[in-house]
Scaffold this active site. Sequence first.
Site, PDB file in Angstrom:
ATOM      1  CG  ASP A  85     -11.913-102.225 -51.733  1.00  0.00           C
ATOM      2  OD1 ASP A  85     -12.143-101.497 -52.713  1.00  0.00           O
ATOM      3  OD2 ASP A  85     -10.828-102.228 -51.104  1.00  0.00           O
ATOM      4  CG  HIS A  86     -10.287-103.728 -55.408  1.00  0.00           C
ATOM      5  ND1 HIS A  86      -9.954-103.140 -56.601  1.00  0.00           N
ATOM      6  CD2 HIS A  86      -9.817-102.896 -54.444  1.00  0.00           C
ATOM      7  CE1 HIS A  86      -9.306-102.018 -56.366  1.00  0.00           C
ATOM      8  NE2 HIS A  86      -9.217-101.827 -55.067  1.00  0.00           N
ATOM      9  CG  ASP A 107     -10.972-103.800 -60.224  1.00  0.00           C
ATOM     10  OD1 ASP A 107     -10.924-103.431 -61.424  1.00  0.00           O
ATOM     11  OD2 ASP A 107     -10.004-103.723 -59.451  1.00  0.00           O
ATOM     12  CG  HIS A 181      -4.401-100.453 -54.445  1.00  0.00           C
ATOM     13  ND1 HIS A 181      -4.755-100.710 -55.732  1.00  0.00           N
ATOM     14  CD2 HIS A 181      -5.532-100.056 -53.813  1.00  0.00           C
ATOM     15  CE1 HIS A 181      -6.050-100.491 -55.878  1.00  0.00           C
ATOM     16  NE2 HIS A 181      -6.546-100.086 -54.736  1.00  0.00           N
ATOM     17  N   GLY A 182      -1.210 -99.531 -51.606  1.00  0.00           N
ATOM     18  CA  GLY A 182      -0.108 -99.925 -50.747  1.00  0.00           C
ATOM     19  C   GLY A 182       0.698 -98.759 -50.186  1.00  0.00           C
ATOM     20  CG  HIS A 225      -9.831 -97.786 -55.723  1.00  0.00           C
ATOM     21  ND1 HIS A 225     -10.034 -98.982 -55.103  1.00  0.00           N
ATOM     22  CD2 HIS A 225     -11.023 -97.415 -56.246  1.00  0.00           C
ATOM     23  CE1 HIS A 225     -11.296 -99.330 -55.239  1.00  0.00           C
ATOM     24  NE2 HIS A 225     -11.921 -98.399 -55.937  1.00  0.00           N
ATOM     25  N   GLY A 226      -6.442 -96.257 -53.776  1.00  0.00           N
ATOM     26  CA  GLY A 226      -5.019 -96.056 -53.511  1.00  0.00           C
ATOM     27  C   GLY A 226      -4.688 -94.678 -52.979  1.00  0.00           C
TER      28      GLY A 226
HETATM   29  P1  13P Z   1      -4.376 -97.604 -50.061  1.00  0.00           P
HETATM   30  O1  13P Z   1      -3.496 -98.790 -50.183  1.00  0.00           O
HETATM   31  O2  13P Z   1      -3.723 -96.386 -50.621  1.00  0.00           O
HETATM   32  O3  13P Z   1      -4.857 -97.379 -48.660  1.00  0.00           O
HETATM   33  O4  13P Z   1      -5.681 -97.856 -50.974  1.00  0.00           O
HETATM   34  C1  13P Z   1      -6.781 -98.568 -50.487  1.00  0.00           C
HETATM   35  C2  13P Z   1      -7.766 -98.899 -51.555  1.00  0.00           C
HETATM   36  O5  13P Z   1      -7.769 -98.388 -52.642  1.00  0.00           O
HETATM   37  C3  13P Z   1      -8.793 -99.903 -51.201  1.00  0.00           C
HETATM   38  O6  13P Z   1      -9.569-100.233 -52.305  1.00  0.00           O
HETATM   39  O1  G3H Z   2      -7.284-102.048 -52.470  1.00  0.00           O
HETATM   40  C1  G3H Z   2      -6.903-102.914 -51.678  1.00  0.00           C
HETATM   41  C2  G3H Z   2      -7.257-102.841 -50.254  1.00  0.00           C
HETATM   42  O2  G3H Z   2      -6.252-102.162 -49.572  1.00  0.00           O
HETATM   43  C3  G3H Z   2      -7.538-104.199 -49.686  1.00  0.00           C
HETATM   44  O3  G3H Z   2      -6.369-104.927 -49.519  1.00  0.00           O
HETATM   45  O4  G3H Z   2      -6.825-107.221 -50.428  1.00  0.00           O
HETATM   46  O5  G3H Z   2      -5.023-106.820 -48.746  1.00  0.00           O
HETATM   47  O6  G3H Z   2      -7.434-106.691 -48.080  1.00  0.00           O
HETATM   48  P1  G3H Z   2      -6.413-106.516 -49.181  1.00  0.00           P
HETATM   49 ZN    ZN Z   3      -8.563-100.126 -54.186  1.00  0.00          ZN
END
Ligand code: 13P
Ligand code: G3H
Ligand code: ZN
Length: 325
Positions: A85-86, A107, A181-182, A225-226
């Site tokens: 992820d990312h 990303d 996100h978050g 995402h998010g």
């Molecule tokens: P959330 O913070 O909305 O759960 O998003 C997670 C995400 O996009 C991980 O890449």
């Molecule tokens: O998009 C972000 C994910 O929620 C991962 O978050 O970098 O805190 O593990 P993190």
């Molecule tokens: Zn994300």
Amino acid sequence: MNTREMFKRAVAGGYAIPAFNFNTMEQMQAIVMAAVETKSPVIMQVSKGARNYANATILRYMAEGAVAYAKELGCEHPEIVLHLDHGDSFELCKDCIDMGFSSVMIDGSSLPYEDNIALTKKVVDYAHQYDVTVEAELGVLAGVEDEVVAEESHYTKPEEVIDFATRTGCDSLAISIGTSHGAYKFKPEQCTRDPKTGKLVPPPLAFDVLAEIEKKLPGFPIVLHGSSSVPQDEVDTINKFGGNLPDAVGIPEEQLRQASKSAVCKINIDSDSRLAMTAAIRQYLAEHPDHFDPRQYLKPARENMKKMYIHKIVNVLGSDGKLAE
Ligand code: 13P
Ligand code: G3H
Ligand code: ZN
């Protein structure tokens, strides 16, 4: 497995594959139990932060364990993707590919357009040699994207997507249509307030932008995402038992349901798992002040995450019963 066939079926079938982040054994177990019980394909994703927290090697073997565990739970042919992820560099993506990940995200969304294309293409060229699929991102989500800091968010420009997808060769595209996100996705001034509950009501996602993108790239796999919904019952439980999450707000599930029916075939959820885990632990510890064995409070935490994952799969994304065999 990689995401290629999984996404093709999801786009055609009008549902989305859940992409759940994991950092801990309990999250991994809950994800596998939920996927097996609902007969759903699933993407288990690992962020750079997760690798720093849990150790890259451990997470990689946890994912292998997840497949074996799914079989042990009675699923003959589990469909599990291990996804980065990312990813923020070629080197990180390469490291994951070399370790056996079946899918990576590069990303480059915070880079200038041409630099995003060049970096994404470099990752695609490497990944495809090993049949690893690549998710790219175009458009900037609000807030902080892991290590990738976006100073301001802007929606994906539909006029760029054909050029971007063609020149990079990416397998799926994460877009920006208003998610972030978050657990604080919108500022109170961006929302209205429900007079009955006092809770924030967020602005709708830009479905017109999504429709434009789909028109330009018919059937191309799109990623959101998010996409946590920040369940208010979990927020209330956290706040009741000593937490402090005022005005936490997410994406309404109805809008994710709508997006799942379109070319959106991967929906990322991390914060909701964090909330489910924290709510259960806070409640358990408040009600059992004399307990100190982590198994005592991690068990209800795992149960609560599993319940949340099943709810997302069955009632929001619609990926239940979608295993190939
Ligand atoms: P959330 O913070 O909305 O759960 O998003 C997670 C995400 O996009 C991980 O890449
Ligand atoms: O998009 C972000 C994910 O929620 C991962 O978050 O970098 O805190 O593990 P993190
Ligand atoms: Zn994300």
